[in-house]
Scaffold this motif. Structure first.
Motif, PDB file in Angstrom:
ATOM      1  N   ALA A  10      32.950  44.685  36.288  1.00 20.65           N
ATOM      2  CA  ALA A  10      33.731  43.799  37.157  1.00 20.65           C
ATOM      3  C   ALA A  10      35.219  44.104  37.151  1.00 20.65           C
ATOM      4  O   ALA A  10      36.027  43.303  37.605  1.00 20.65           O
ATOM      5  N   GLY A  11      35.586  45.260  36.616  1.00 16.01           N
ATOM      6  CA  GLY A  11      37.003  45.622  36.585  1.00 16.01           C
ATOM      7  C   GLY A  11      37.493  46.099  37.943  1.00 16.01           C
ATOM      8  O   GLY A  11      36.730  46.177  38.903  1.00 16.01           O
ATOM      9  N   GLY A  13      39.646  48.964  38.062  1.00 17.35           N
ATOM     10  CA  GLY A  13      39.954  50.388  37.971  1.00 17.35           C
ATOM     11  C   GLY A  13      41.378  50.719  38.357  1.00 17.35           C
ATOM     12  O   GLY A  13      41.641  51.752  38.991  1.00 17.35           O
ATOM     13  N   LYS A  14      42.316  49.898  37.939  1.00 13.58           N
ATOM     14  CA  LYS A  14      43.716  50.094  38.340  1.00 13.58           C
ATOM     15  C   LYS A  14      44.275  51.432  37.870  1.00 13.58           C
ATOM     16  O   LYS A  14      44.985  52.113  38.610  1.00 13.58           O
ATOM     17  N   ARG A  15      43.958  51.812  36.637  1.00 13.18           N
ATOM     18  CA  ARG A  15      44.535  53.047  36.094  1.00 13.18           C
ATOM     19  C   ARG A  15      43.981  54.295  36.766  1.00 13.18           C
ATOM     20  O   ARG A  15      44.566  55.365  36.687  1.00 13.18           O
ATOM     21  N   LYS A  22      36.573  52.399  40.537  1.00 11.97           N
ATOM     22  CA  LYS A  22      36.282  53.733  39.981  1.00 11.97           C
ATOM     23  C   LYS A  22      34.791  53.966  39.748  1.00 11.97           C
ATOM     24  O   LYS A  22      34.315  55.096  39.765  1.00 11.97           O
ATOM     25  N   GLY A  80      34.832  37.895  35.344  1.00 11.06           N
ATOM     26  CA  GLY A  80      36.096  37.167  35.303  1.00 11.06           C
ATOM     27  C   GLY A  80      37.277  38.114  35.370  1.00 11.06           C
ATOM     28  O   GLY A  80      37.123  39.307  35.585  1.00 11.06           O
ATOM     29  N   SER A  86      33.905  38.556  31.539  1.00 10.01           N
ATOM     30  CA  SER A  86      32.791  39.199  32.250  1.00 10.01           C
ATOM     31  C   SER A  86      31.572  39.315  31.337  1.00 10.01           C
ATOM     32  O   SER A  86      30.452  39.020  31.738  1.00 10.01           O
ATOM     33  N   LYS A 210      35.149  56.950  28.224  1.00  6.52           N
ATOM     34  CA  LYS A 210      35.279  55.940  29.264  1.00  6.52           C
ATOM     35  C   LYS A 210      36.116  56.536  30.388  1.00  6.52           C
ATOM     36  O   LYS A 210      37.201  57.053  30.141  1.00  6.52           O
TER      37      LYS A 210
HETATM   38  N1  CTP Z   1      35.430  45.113  33.206  1.00  9.05           N
HETATM   39  C1  CTP Z   1      34.805  43.934  33.582  1.00  9.05           C
HETATM   40  N2  CTP Z   1      35.558  42.825  33.899  1.00  9.05           N
HETATM   41  C2  CTP Z   1      36.902  42.868  33.810  1.00  9.05           C
HETATM   42  C3  CTP Z   1      37.552  44.052  33.402  1.00  9.05           C
HETATM   43  C4  CTP Z   1      36.778  45.175  33.099  1.00  9.05           C
HETATM   44  O1  CTP Z   1      33.568  43.877  33.671  1.00  9.05           O
HETATM   45  N3  CTP Z   1      37.601  41.777  34.136  1.00  9.05           N
HETATM   46  C5  CTP Z   1      34.624  46.322  32.934  1.00  9.05           C
HETATM   47  C6  CTP Z   1      35.032  47.518  33.786  1.00  9.05           C
HETATM   48  O2  CTP Z   1      34.417  47.453  35.058  1.00  9.05           O
HETATM   49  C7  CTP Z   1      34.633  48.711  32.943  1.00  9.05           C
HETATM   50  C8  CTP Z   1      34.697  48.176  31.511  1.00  9.05           C
HETATM   51  O3  CTP Z   1      34.811  46.759  31.606  1.00  9.05           O
HETATM   52  O4  CTP Z   1      33.325  49.175  33.189  1.00  9.05           O
HETATM   53  C9  CTP Z   1      35.845  48.790  30.751  1.00  9.05           C
HETATM   54  O5  CTP Z   1      37.083  48.389  31.331  1.00  9.05           O
HETATM   55  P1  CTP Z   1      38.198  49.375  31.895  1.00  9.05           P
HETATM   56  O6  CTP Z   1      37.874  50.774  31.567  1.00  9.05           O
HETATM   57  O7  CTP Z   1      39.519  48.813  31.513  1.00  9.05           O
HETATM   58  O8  CTP Z   1      37.975  49.254  33.497  1.00  9.05           O
HETATM   59  P2  CTP Z   1      38.908  48.535  34.553  1.00  9.05           P
HETATM   60  O9  CTP Z   1      39.393  47.234  33.995  1.00  9.05           O
HETATM   61  O10 CTP Z   1      38.163  48.516  35.823  1.00  9.05           O
HETATM   62  O11 CTP Z   1      40.112  49.567  34.690  1.00  9.05           O
HETATM   63  P3  CTP Z   1      41.689  49.254  34.604  1.00  9.05           P
HETATM   64  O12 CTP Z   1      41.896  48.556  33.277  1.00  9.05           O
HETATM   65  O13 CTP Z   1      42.339  50.575  34.704  1.00  9.05           O
HETATM   66  O14 CTP Z   1      42.000  48.353  35.772  1.00  9.05           O
END
Ligand code: CTP
Ligand code: MG
Length: 229
Positions: A10-11, A13-15, A22, A80, A86, A210
């Protein structure tokens, strides 16, 4: 005991800086998330999979599950703002029959069947067990201005991966209590530690990366190409 698996996806994928989540980016022609789900779908030890998604990606993930014909996915639930929220949403959606849970990042598509089976077998001896690898770099603790506070001996440090396996009741209790007091951290094991329970590290894999930034995607392509060769 068969496992329930939670895949936090639920992320945002900002980075990665892509225009889409992503986890939909292509790795050897298939979405990253498809690689991840396929591993757990094929594992004998897994009874049920719950995917956690953002509102925006829910339909697309549902479509992916349908197209691939993943049989073990029992629910796609809403996540979340934070990964911790999440995962908590995911645990609550598992069927009451499930007594042990594995949590694995949607963004870690390179884990192999062999590594997963070995980990599940060893993890069965513990109430909480996580994949870890020795760190290669020296790690220092620094303050907000970047000044070094301390250098822990490298032999005592591990980089932590997923999967992480827990007794379900323990994981639920930890998440519930953490939410009550607003304790927020970066992996599920930290919540168990915070409750005062032992967490066992088990050997992870250098290739179980990751996918976080564009370089990771290039590296993942290389690893998969090498495996094919
Ligand atoms: N994840 C999630 N709920 C969130 C944040 C992250 O389910 N609120 C999940 C992501 O989808 C990912 C995993 O947790 O599969 C690891 O997180 P990360 O690698 O940080 O992914 P993102 O949060 O999507 O990337 P970023 O931090 O760069 O935005
Ligand atoms: Mg994140």
């Amino acid at each position: 005991v068969k496992l329930g698996v939670i895949i936090p996806a639920a992320g945002q994928g900002k980075r990665m800086g892509a225009s889409i989540n992503k986890q939909f980016l292509s790795l050897q022609g298939r979405p990253i998330l498809t690689h991840t789900l396929s591993l757990f779908e094929r594992s004998e030890a897994v009874a049920e999979i719950v995917i956690v998604s953002s509102k925006k990606d829910r339909e697309r993930i549902g479509e992916l599950v349908c197209t691939e014909g993943f049989q073990k996915v029992s629910a796609i639930v809403l996540g979340g703002e934070e990964r911790q929220e999440s995962v908590f949403a995911g645990v609550k959606a598992l069927s009451p029959l499930i007594k042990r849970v594995a949590v694995h990042d949607g963004a870690r598509p390179l884990l192999t069947c062999l590594e997963l089976n070995r980990f599940f077998t060893e993890a069965a001896k513990f109430r909480a067990a996580i994949m870890a690898i020795p760190v290669k770099d020296t790690i220092k603790r620094v303050d907000a201005r970047g000044e070094v506070i301390e250098t822990p001996p490298r032999e005592t440090l591990r980089a932590i991966q997923t999967p992480q396996v827990f007794e379900r009741s323990l994981l639920e209790e930890a998440h519930r209590k953490a939410r009550e007091v607003g304790y927020l951290t970066t992996d599920d094991a930290a919540l168990i530690e915070w409750l005062g329970h032992p967490v066992q590290t088990l050997m992870g894999s250098l290739e179980n990366i990751k996918i976080t930034t564009p370089e990771d995607l290039d590296l993942a392509e290389m690893i998969l190409a090498k495996r094919k060769a």
